[in-house]
Design an enzyme around this catalytic site. Sequence first.
Site, PDB file in Angstrom:
ATOM      1  N   ARG A  15       0.804  -1.227   0.000  1.00 36.89           N
ATOM      2  CA  ARG A  15       0.000   0.000   0.000  1.00 36.89           C
ATOM      3  C   ARG A  15       0.839   1.281   0.000  1.00 36.89           C
ATOM      4  O   ARG A  15       0.309   2.354  -0.201  1.00 36.89           O
ATOM      5  CB  ARG A  15      -0.953  -0.003   1.202  1.00 36.89           C
ATOM      6  CG  ARG A  15      -2.181  -0.868   0.959  1.00 36.89           C
ATOM      7  CD  ARG A  15      -3.059  -0.956   2.186  1.00 36.89           C
ATOM      8  NE  ARG A  15      -2.530  -1.893   3.168  1.00 36.89           N
ATOM      9  CZ  ARG A  15      -2.950  -1.970   4.426  1.00 36.89           C
ATOM     10  NH1 ARG A  15      -3.879  -1.142   4.858  1.00 36.89           N
ATOM     11  NH2 ARG A  15      -2.436  -2.877   5.252  1.00 36.89           N
ATOM     12  N   LYS A  22       9.136  -1.303   2.690  1.00 40.29           N
ATOM     13  CA  LYS A  22       8.449  -0.442   3.649  1.00 40.29           C
ATOM     14  C   LYS A  22       9.335   0.002   4.805  1.00 40.29           C
ATOM     15  O   LYS A  22       9.309   1.173   5.201  1.00 40.29           O
ATOM     16  CB  LYS A  22       7.202  -1.158   4.189  1.00 40.29           C
ATOM     17  CG  LYS A  22       6.446  -0.337   5.196  1.00 40.29           C
ATOM     18  CD  LYS A  22       5.040  -0.844   5.425  1.00 40.29           C
ATOM     19  CE  LYS A  22       5.001  -2.150   6.150  1.00 40.29           C
ATOM     20  NZ  LYS A  22       3.611  -2.533   6.482  1.00 40.29           N
ATOM     21  N   GLY A 102       9.206  -4.391  12.225  1.00 38.13           N
ATOM     22  CA  GLY A 102       9.992  -3.368  11.537  1.00 38.13           C
ATOM     23  C   GLY A 102       9.194  -2.149  11.122  1.00 38.13           C
ATOM     24  O   GLY A 102       9.764  -1.113  10.810  1.00 38.13           O
ATOM     25  N   ASN A 167      -4.319  -6.843  19.787  1.00 40.68           N
ATOM     26  CA  ASN A 167      -2.945  -7.325  19.802  1.00 40.68           C
ATOM     27  C   ASN A 167      -2.074  -6.408  18.959  1.00 40.68           C
ATOM     28  O   ASN A 167      -2.374  -6.143  17.808  1.00 40.68           O
ATOM     29  CB  ASN A 167      -2.930  -8.741  19.211  1.00 40.68           C
ATOM     30  CG  ASN A 167      -1.533  -9.288  19.075  1.00 40.68           C
ATOM     31  OD1 ASN A 167      -0.675  -9.019  19.907  1.00 40.68           O
ATOM     32  ND2 ASN A 167      -1.306 -10.067  18.024  1.00 40.68           N
ATOM     33  N   ARG A 331      26.450  27.166   1.754  1.00 34.19           N
ATOM     34  CA  ARG A 331      26.659  25.780   1.331  1.00 34.19           C
ATOM     35  C   ARG A 331      27.838  25.167   2.097  1.00 34.19           C
ATOM     36  O   ARG A 331      28.577  25.855   2.791  1.00 34.19           O
ATOM     37  CB  ARG A 331      26.876  25.741  -0.178  1.00 34.19           C
ATOM     38  CG  ARG A 331      25.588  26.089  -0.942  1.00 34.19           C
ATOM     39  CD  ARG A 331      25.859  26.323  -2.404  1.00 34.19           C
ATOM     40  NE  ARG A 331      26.589  25.204  -3.005  1.00 34.19           N
ATOM     41  CZ  ARG A 331      27.240  25.280  -4.166  1.00 34.19           C
ATOM     42  NH1 ARG A 331      27.254  26.423  -4.845  1.00 34.19           N
ATOM     43  NH2 ARG A 331      27.882  24.231  -4.629  1.00 34.19           N
ATOM     44  N   TYR A 364      27.814  35.910  -5.242  1.00 37.13           N
ATOM     45  CA  TYR A 364      28.238  34.514  -5.157  1.00 37.13           C
ATOM     46  C   TYR A 364      29.701  34.491  -4.748  1.00 37.13           C
ATOM     47  O   TYR A 364      30.564  35.056  -5.440  1.00 37.13           O
ATOM     48  CB  TYR A 364      28.072  33.777  -6.493  1.00 37.13           C
ATOM     49  CG  TYR A 364      28.747  32.421  -6.421  1.00 37.13           C
ATOM     50  CD1 TYR A 364      28.284  31.452  -5.523  1.00 37.13           C
ATOM     51  CD2 TYR A 364      29.879  32.133  -7.165  1.00 37.13           C
ATOM     52  CE1 TYR A 364      28.929  30.236  -5.392  1.00 37.13           C
ATOM     53  CE2 TYR A 364      30.535  30.910  -7.037  1.00 37.13           C
ATOM     54  CZ  TYR A 364      30.051  29.969  -6.144  1.00 37.13           C
ATOM     55  OH  TYR A 364      30.688  28.767  -5.997  1.00 37.13           O
TER      56      TYR A 364
HETATM   57  C1  UD1 Z   1      -0.580  -8.979  12.981  1.00 39.64           C
HETATM   58  C2  UD1 Z   1      -1.178  -9.861  14.092  1.00 39.64           C
HETATM   59  C3  UD1 Z   1      -2.452  -9.198  14.646  1.00 39.64           C
HETATM   60  C4  UD1 Z   1      -2.111  -7.791  15.127  1.00 39.64           C
HETATM   61  C5  UD1 Z   1      -1.469  -6.988  14.007  1.00 39.64           C
HETATM   62  C6  UD1 Z   1      -0.989  -5.651  14.498  1.00 39.64           C
HETATM   63  C7  UD1 Z   1      -0.684 -12.165  13.448  1.00 39.64           C
HETATM   64  C8  UD1 Z   1      -1.236 -13.408  12.884  1.00 39.64           C
HETATM   65  N1  UD1 Z   1      -1.525 -11.150  13.520  1.00 39.64           N
HETATM   66  O1  UD1 Z   1      -1.542  -8.934  11.921  1.00 39.64           O
HETATM   67  O2  UD1 Z   1      -2.964  -9.974  15.718  1.00 39.64           O
HETATM   68  O3  UD1 Z   1      -3.314  -7.151  15.556  1.00 39.64           O
HETATM   69  O4  UD1 Z   1      -0.313  -7.670  13.484  1.00 39.64           O
HETATM   70  O5  UD1 Z   1      -0.527  -4.884  13.424  1.00 39.64           O
HETATM   71  O6  UD1 Z   1       0.455 -12.108  13.850  1.00 39.64           O
HETATM   72  N2  UD1 Z   1       5.754 -10.232   8.490  1.00 39.64           N
HETATM   73  C9  UD1 Z   1       6.819 -10.970   8.063  1.00 39.64           C
HETATM   74  N3  UD1 Z   1       6.611 -12.141   7.428  1.00 39.64           N
HETATM   75  C10 UD1 Z   1       5.374 -12.627   7.195  1.00 39.64           C
HETATM   76  C11 UD1 Z   1       4.266 -11.876   7.641  1.00 39.64           C
HETATM   77  C12 UD1 Z   1       4.487 -10.680   8.291  1.00 39.64           C
HETATM   78  O7  UD1 Z   1       7.972 -10.572   8.245  1.00 39.64           O
HETATM   79  O8  UD1 Z   1       5.254 -13.719   6.599  1.00 39.64           O
HETATM   80  C13 UD1 Z   1       6.001  -8.954   9.191  1.00 39.64           C
HETATM   81  C14 UD1 Z   1       5.461  -7.768   8.423  1.00 39.64           C
HETATM   82  O9  UD1 Z   1       6.480  -7.190   7.616  1.00 39.64           O
HETATM   83  C15 UD1 Z   1       5.071  -6.805   9.550  1.00 39.64           C
HETATM   84  C16 UD1 Z   1       4.686  -7.742  10.688  1.00 39.64           C
HETATM   85  O10 UD1 Z   1       5.284  -8.988  10.408  1.00 39.64           O
HETATM   86  O11 UD1 Z   1       6.142  -6.013   9.997  1.00 39.64           O
HETATM   87  C17 UD1 Z   1       3.187  -7.887  10.830  1.00 39.64           C
HETATM   88  O12 UD1 Z   1       2.664  -8.402   9.652  1.00 39.64           O
HETATM   89  P1  UD1 Z   1       1.233  -8.002   9.131  1.00 39.64           P
HETATM   90  O13 UD1 Z   1       0.948  -8.740   7.876  1.00 39.64           O
HETATM   91  O14 UD1 Z   1       1.095  -6.548   9.112  1.00 39.64           O
HETATM   92  O15 UD1 Z   1       0.331  -8.612  10.306  1.00 39.64           O
HETATM   93  P2  UD1 Z   1      -1.214  -8.589  10.380  1.00 39.64           P
HETATM   94  O16 UD1 Z   1      -1.772  -9.690   9.591  1.00 39.64           O
HETATM   95  O17 UD1 Z   1      -1.693  -7.216  10.098  1.00 39.64           O
END
Ligand code: UD1
Length: 455
Positions: A15, A22, A102, A167, A331, A364
Amino acid sequence: MAVESVILAAGQGTRMKSARPKVLQSLGGRSLLAHVLDNQARPVSQQIHVVVGHGGDQVRAAFAQEPALHWVDQAEQLGTGHALAQALPAIDDEAVVLVLYGDVPLVNPADLQALCECAADGQLAVLTVLAADPSGYGRILRRDEAVVGIVEHKDASAAQLAIDEINTGLLAAPAARLKHWVAQLGNDNSQGEYYLTDCVALAAAQGVPIRAIRAAAELEVAGVNDRRQLAALERALQSRQAAGLMRDGLQLLDPARFDLRGELTFGRDCCIDVNAVLEGRVELGDEVSIGAHCLLRNVRIANGCRIEAHSVLDGAELGPGCQVGPFARLRPGTRLAGGAKVGNFVEIKNTQVGQGSKISHLSYVGDAQIGVDVNIGAGTITCNYDGVNKHLTRIDDGAFIGSNTALVAPVTVGANATIGAGSVITKPAPPGKLSLTRARQSCVDAWRRPSKKES
Ligand code: UD1
Ligand code: CA
């Protein structure tokens, strides 16, 4: 208690609609991942693991200078549980594991400390928050006060969707237990992902106590998914920084119109007008005033200097009592000694200006050494570049350069020399003498203006 942090950073961030991963998007002049590393992971952990996937090479390259990061690849993004599983084999069984995101940059370090302390006691500790709009997030399931599980939005019942404690995704647990739970995770859910959150139910079933640490405000645990959220966190970070600076005695005429993208130190009674942007390392002495709409990047400004509106100072060093602007541009390599004055529409580069010297208008000056009490008239240009090389201009103490002078470098102007206005100086101008290269003015007595022909 040894803490090992795992930063999940493999997500794509679709997004953002960006070519950059990101976690490399910038907040307050630093990447999101730099915030997580420096403010969250480093203060509590002995070892840091970063899980990367999308744009992993770019992320690694951006942190190539950072020592002691353990990079872990997650080739396919199969969920947060799967992401953590990639890092766990390298983690000591006796450690506490702290899971960070991250893309969640503003977490309060005290909350992370609390999570780690619970985990050191053998508990599973999750960071939660009360959300004004909980939709999209995992909901915290409690039986009485105890946390018994987390259900993802897409898997939640109508009653569970009404829960407003969510969470944040950040958690801490003893490594050995976490390894045991993660090994049991399945992907039988609406998204077909391995949910890290399912560890909560596994811990509950095993009778391991689960603690919820509640963050004080949603902004502290907010993640960045799109440009709007990034901008909202930028404002939050800026107002947090501004509040801290004002607490330490800095006068900001409007803290909502102040942006610091680096580090600022300042003395007593400094005042910054609206719409200043400060980047890199900015040092202000006592009683420095910065006018409206100024950009300061990597500058040192000594006591009592006044920077007037719309000035851009980059890589400059100012002695005490200097006056710069409005509309000045300094500068890199500009060094002004005390009491120097640089006025409007003056550009200075790689130049030393001596004590009390003045360049007041429209000039300048590049690659120059200017002595003390020199006066440089309006429209003076150092012709420092011959199209191939840059050359030095030296102007000694007390010299006076008439307006609209071109100083063709390499060239020197001696002490107390005067240059007549409109001169093109290509040879050394001797000290104490007037040098000028100007055609004599003449007058044609018999000349008449043309008049319209009769037709
Ligand atoms: C997750 C939580 C959810 C919480 C939410 C908060 C789970 C299943 N769900 O949801 O309960 O409310 O965060 O924002 O954990 N990432 C990886 N590898 C992956 C998937 C994700 O590195 O395979 C990283 C993403 O880059 C990100 C973070 O994990 O930094 C969270 O991933 P995201 O997909 O945003 O989690 P949600 O499904 O939104
Ligand atoms: Ca998310």
